[in-house]
Design a protein around this motif. Sequence first.
Motif, PDB file in Angstrom:
ATOM      1  N   GLU A   1       0.835  -1.192   0.000  1.00 54.10           N
ATOM      2  CA  GLU A   1       0.000   0.000   0.000  1.00 54.10           C
ATOM      3  C   GLU A   1       0.878   1.253   0.000  1.00 54.10           C
ATOM      4  O   GLU A   1       1.974   1.246   0.537  1.00 54.10           O
ATOM      5  N   ARG A   2       0.376   2.296  -0.561  1.00 51.87           N
ATOM      6  CA  ARG A   2       1.103   3.573  -0.552  1.00 51.87           C
ATOM      7  C   ARG A   2       0.855   4.265   0.780  1.00 51.87           C
ATOM      8  O   ARG A   2      -0.243   4.697   1.072  1.00 51.87           O
ATOM      9  N   ASP A   3       1.892   4.356   1.543  1.00 46.95           N
ATOM     10  CA  ASP A   3       1.826   4.934   2.874  1.00 46.95           C
ATOM     11  C   ASP A   3       1.862   6.461   2.789  1.00 46.95           C
ATOM     12  O   ASP A   3       2.663   7.021   2.040  1.00 46.95           O
ATOM     13  N   SER A   4       1.025   7.130   3.568  1.00 45.51           N
ATOM     14  CA  SER A   4       0.945   8.593   3.499  1.00 45.51           C
ATOM     15  C   SER A   4       2.237   9.253   3.980  1.00 45.51           C
ATOM     16  O   SER A   4       2.649  10.286   3.442  1.00 45.51           O
ATOM     17  N   PHE A   5       2.894   8.672   4.979  1.00 51.50           N
ATOM     18  CA  PHE A   5       4.154   9.234   5.468  1.00 51.50           C
ATOM     19  C   PHE A   5       5.242   9.117   4.402  1.00 51.50           C
ATOM     20  O   PHE A   5       5.971  10.066   4.132  1.00 51.50           O
ATOM     21  N   LEU A   6       5.336   7.966   3.771  1.00 43.66           N
ATOM     22  CA  LEU A   6       6.291   7.755   2.680  1.00 43.66           C
ATOM     23  C   LEU A   6       6.051   8.768   1.565  1.00 43.66           C
ATOM     24  O   LEU A   6       6.983   9.418   1.096  1.00 43.66           O
ATOM     25  N   LEU A   7       4.812   8.914   1.152  1.00 37.46           N
ATOM     26  CA  LEU A   7       4.480   9.852   0.075  1.00 37.46           C
ATOM     27  C   LEU A   7       4.770  11.287   0.474  1.00 37.46           C
ATOM     28  O   LEU A   7       5.206  12.090  -0.351  1.00 37.46           O
ATOM     29  N   SER A   8       4.565  11.603   1.747  1.00 34.15           N
ATOM     30  CA  SER A   8       4.857  12.944   2.238  1.00 34.15           C
ATOM     31  C   SER A   8       6.341  13.252   2.097  1.00 34.15           C
ATOM     32  O   SER A   8       6.735  14.332   1.634  1.00 34.15           O
ATOM     33  N   ILE A   9       7.186  12.297   2.485  1.00 31.28           N
ATOM     34  CA  ILE A   9       8.633  12.504   2.367  1.00 31.28           C
ATOM     35  C   ILE A   9       9.045  12.622   0.902  1.00 31.28           C
ATOM     36  O   ILE A   9       9.748  13.553   0.522  1.00 31.28           O
ATOM     37  N   VAL A  10       8.596  11.689   0.088  1.00 26.98           N
ATOM     38  CA  VAL A  10       8.979  11.693  -1.330  1.00 26.98           C
ATOM     39  C   VAL A  10       8.529  12.988  -2.005  1.00 26.98           C
ATOM     40  O   VAL A  10       9.331  13.684  -2.634  1.00 26.98           O
ATOM     41  N   ASN A  11       7.267  13.320  -1.873  1.00 31.68           N
ATOM     42  CA  ASN A  11       6.751  14.539  -2.514  1.00 31.68           C
ATOM     43  C   ASN A  11       7.376  15.797  -1.928  1.00 31.68           C
ATOM     44  O   ASN A  11       7.684  16.741  -2.658  1.00 31.68           O
ATOM     45  N   GLY A  12       7.585  15.805  -0.612  1.00 35.32           N
ATOM     46  CA  GLY A  12       8.193  16.970   0.038  1.00 35.32           C
ATOM     47  C   GLY A  12       9.614  17.214  -0.434  1.00 35.32           C
ATOM     48  O   GLY A  12       9.998  18.359  -0.687  1.00 35.32           O
ATOM     49  N   VAL A  13      10.390  16.151  -0.548  1.00 34.29           N
ATOM     50  CA  VAL A  13      11.767  16.300  -1.028  1.00 34.29           C
ATOM     51  C   VAL A  13      11.771  16.766  -2.477  1.00 34.29           C
ATOM     52  O   VAL A  13      12.525  17.672  -2.846  1.00 34.29           O
ATOM     53  N   ILE A  14      10.927  16.184  -3.297  1.00 31.99           N
ATOM     54  CA  ILE A  14      10.873  16.569  -4.709  1.00 31.99           C
ATOM     55  C   ILE A  14      10.471  18.037  -4.853  1.00 31.99           C
ATOM     56  O   ILE A  14      11.107  18.804  -5.579  1.00 31.99           O
ATOM     57  N   GLU A  15       9.422  18.441  -4.151  1.00 26.98           N
ATOM     58  CA  GLU A  15       8.896  19.803  -4.276  1.00 26.98           C
ATOM     59  C   GLU A  15       9.843  20.863  -3.708  1.00 26.98           C
ATOM     60  O   GLU A  15       9.847  22.002  -4.166  1.00 26.98           O
ATOM     61  N   ASN A  16      10.630  20.501  -2.716  1.00 25.32           N
ATOM     62  CA  ASN A  16      11.494  21.472  -2.031  1.00 25.32           C
ATOM     63  C   ASN A  16      12.979  21.205  -2.246  1.00 25.32           C
ATOM     64  O   ASN A  16      13.809  21.718  -1.512  1.00 25.32           O
ATOM     65  N   GLN A  17      13.311  20.416  -3.255  1.00 23.45           N
ATOM     66  CA  GLN A  17      14.689  19.952  -3.427  1.00 23.45           C
ATOM     67  C   GLN A  17      15.697  21.091  -3.541  1.00 23.45           C
ATOM     68  O   GLN A  17      16.773  21.020  -2.946  1.00 23.45           O
ATOM     69  N   GLN A  18      15.387  22.129  -4.270  1.00 19.39           N
ATOM     70  CA  GLN A  18      16.342  23.225  -4.429  1.00 19.39           C
ATOM     71  C   GLN A  18      16.649  23.881  -3.076  1.00 19.39           C
ATOM     72  O   GLN A  18      17.809  24.081  -2.722  1.00 19.39           O
ATOM     73  N   GLU A  19      15.622  24.189  -2.307  1.00 18.01           N
ATOM     74  CA  GLU A  19      15.825  24.800  -0.986  1.00 18.01           C
ATOM     75  C   GLU A  19      16.541  23.842  -0.044  1.00 18.01           C
ATOM     76  O   GLU A  19      17.410  24.249   0.734  1.00 18.01           O
ATOM     77  N   ILE A  20      16.159  22.571  -0.094  1.00 20.84           N
ATOM     78  CA  ILE A  20      16.792  21.561   0.750  1.00 20.84           C
ATOM     79  C   ILE A  20      18.271  21.452   0.415  1.00 20.84           C
ATOM     80  O   ILE A  20      19.118  21.438   1.306  1.00 20.84           O
ATOM     81  N   ASP A  21      18.591  21.394  -0.877  1.00 18.82           N
ATOM     82  CA  ASP A  21      19.993  21.298  -1.293  1.00 18.82           C
ATOM     83  C   ASP A  21      20.793  22.522  -0.855  1.00 18.82           C
ATOM     84  O   ASP A  21      21.958  22.409  -0.473  1.00 18.82           O
ATOM     85  N   GLU A  22      20.177  23.688  -0.883  1.00 20.37           N
ATOM     86  CA  GLU A  22      20.853  24.901  -0.419  1.00 20.37           C
ATOM     87  C   GLU A  22      21.143  24.822   1.076  1.00 20.37           C
ATOM     88  O   GLU A  22      22.232  25.203   1.523  1.00 20.37           O
ATOM     89  N   LYS A  23      20.187  24.327   1.859  1.00 22.50           N
ATOM     90  CA  LYS A  23      20.396  24.162   3.300  1.00 22.50           C
ATOM     91  C   LYS A  23      21.542  23.191   3.569  1.00 22.50           C
ATOM     92  O   LYS A  23      22.390  23.444   4.418  1.00 22.50           O
ATOM     93  N   ILE A  24      21.537  22.085   2.864  1.00 21.60           N
ATOM     94  CA  ILE A  24      22.590  21.082   3.047  1.00 21.60           C
ATOM     95  C   ILE A  24      23.942  21.670   2.667  1.00 21.60           C
ATOM     96  O   ILE A  24      24.924  21.530   3.414  1.00 21.60           O
ATOM     97  N   THR A  25      24.007  22.343   1.529  1.00 20.87           N
ATOM     98  CA  THR A  25      25.263  22.901   1.020  1.00 20.87           C
ATOM     99  C   THR A  25      25.890  23.858   2.028  1.00 20.87           C
ATOM    100  O   THR A  25      27.114  23.872   2.190  1.00 20.87           O
ATOM    101  N   LYS A  26      25.081  24.635   2.724  1.00 20.58           N
ATOM    102  CA  LYS A  26      25.594  25.584   3.720  1.00 20.58           C
ATOM    103  C   LYS A  26      26.341  24.886   4.857  1.00 20.58           C
ATOM    104  O   LYS A  26      27.139  25.501   5.540  1.00 20.58           O
ATOM    105  N   HIS A  27      26.049  23.601   5.070  1.00 21.80           N
ATOM    106  CA  HIS A  27      26.631  22.880   6.196  1.00 21.80           C
ATOM    107  C   HIS A  27      27.637  21.812   5.782  1.00 21.80           C
ATOM    108  O   HIS A  27      28.065  21.009   6.605  1.00 21.80           O
ATOM    109  N   LEU A  28      28.038  21.813   4.532  1.00 26.61           N
ATOM    110  CA  LEU A  28      29.059  20.887   4.054  1.00 26.61           C
ATOM    111  C   LEU A  28      30.414  21.575   4.129  1.00 26.61           C
ATOM    112  O   LEU A  28      30.549  22.715   3.693  1.00 26.61           O
ATOM    113  N   GLU A  29      31.400  20.892   4.665  1.00 29.19           N
ATOM    114  CA  GLU A  29      32.753  21.434   4.703  1.00 29.19           C
ATOM    115  C   GLU A  29      33.601  20.696   3.683  1.00 29.19           C
ATOM    116  O   GLU A  29      33.715  19.471   3.740  1.00 29.19           O
ATOM    117  N   ASN A  30      34.169  21.436   2.764  1.00 29.21           N
ATOM    118  CA  ASN A  30      35.038  20.875   1.727  1.00 29.21           C
ATOM    119  C   ASN A  30      34.325  19.865   0.829  1.00 29.21           C
ATOM    120  O   ASN A  30      34.953  18.951   0.306  1.00 29.21           O
TER     121      ASN A  30
END
Length: 126
Positions: free
Chosen positions: A36-65
Amino acid sequence: MKRRAAREKALQVLFSLDIEEYDLETTLENTLDSEERDSFLLSIVNGVIENQQEIDEKITKHLENWSIKRLAFVEKTLLRMATYELFYLKDAPESVVINEVIEIAHIFGDEKSGKFINGVLSKMIQ
């Protein structure tokens, strides 16, 4: 589906989308098989897809080298998922989200994945 299993399936879906460039529907069908398609799983998948650019920017700010493009797909995907949960979904304690992705990293990543992910996420929540 328990949240841990949903997170693991979300990793598989997002990983496949990133590497194989399938469409979301095909990837969900292949990953979930007859489950079955779990609502929590779909929330994570869709949320990451929809916000990927902002998420990647947040991650990039905290990567060293490192740049986001240099990250292994498993680590990059787990960081995206955790960032989404921590900053957008906000329905689980930070420690739970971090511990879960570290445990999943131990399964799907290499021996250093968990430590690397923990370091980046710890910087993000400070």
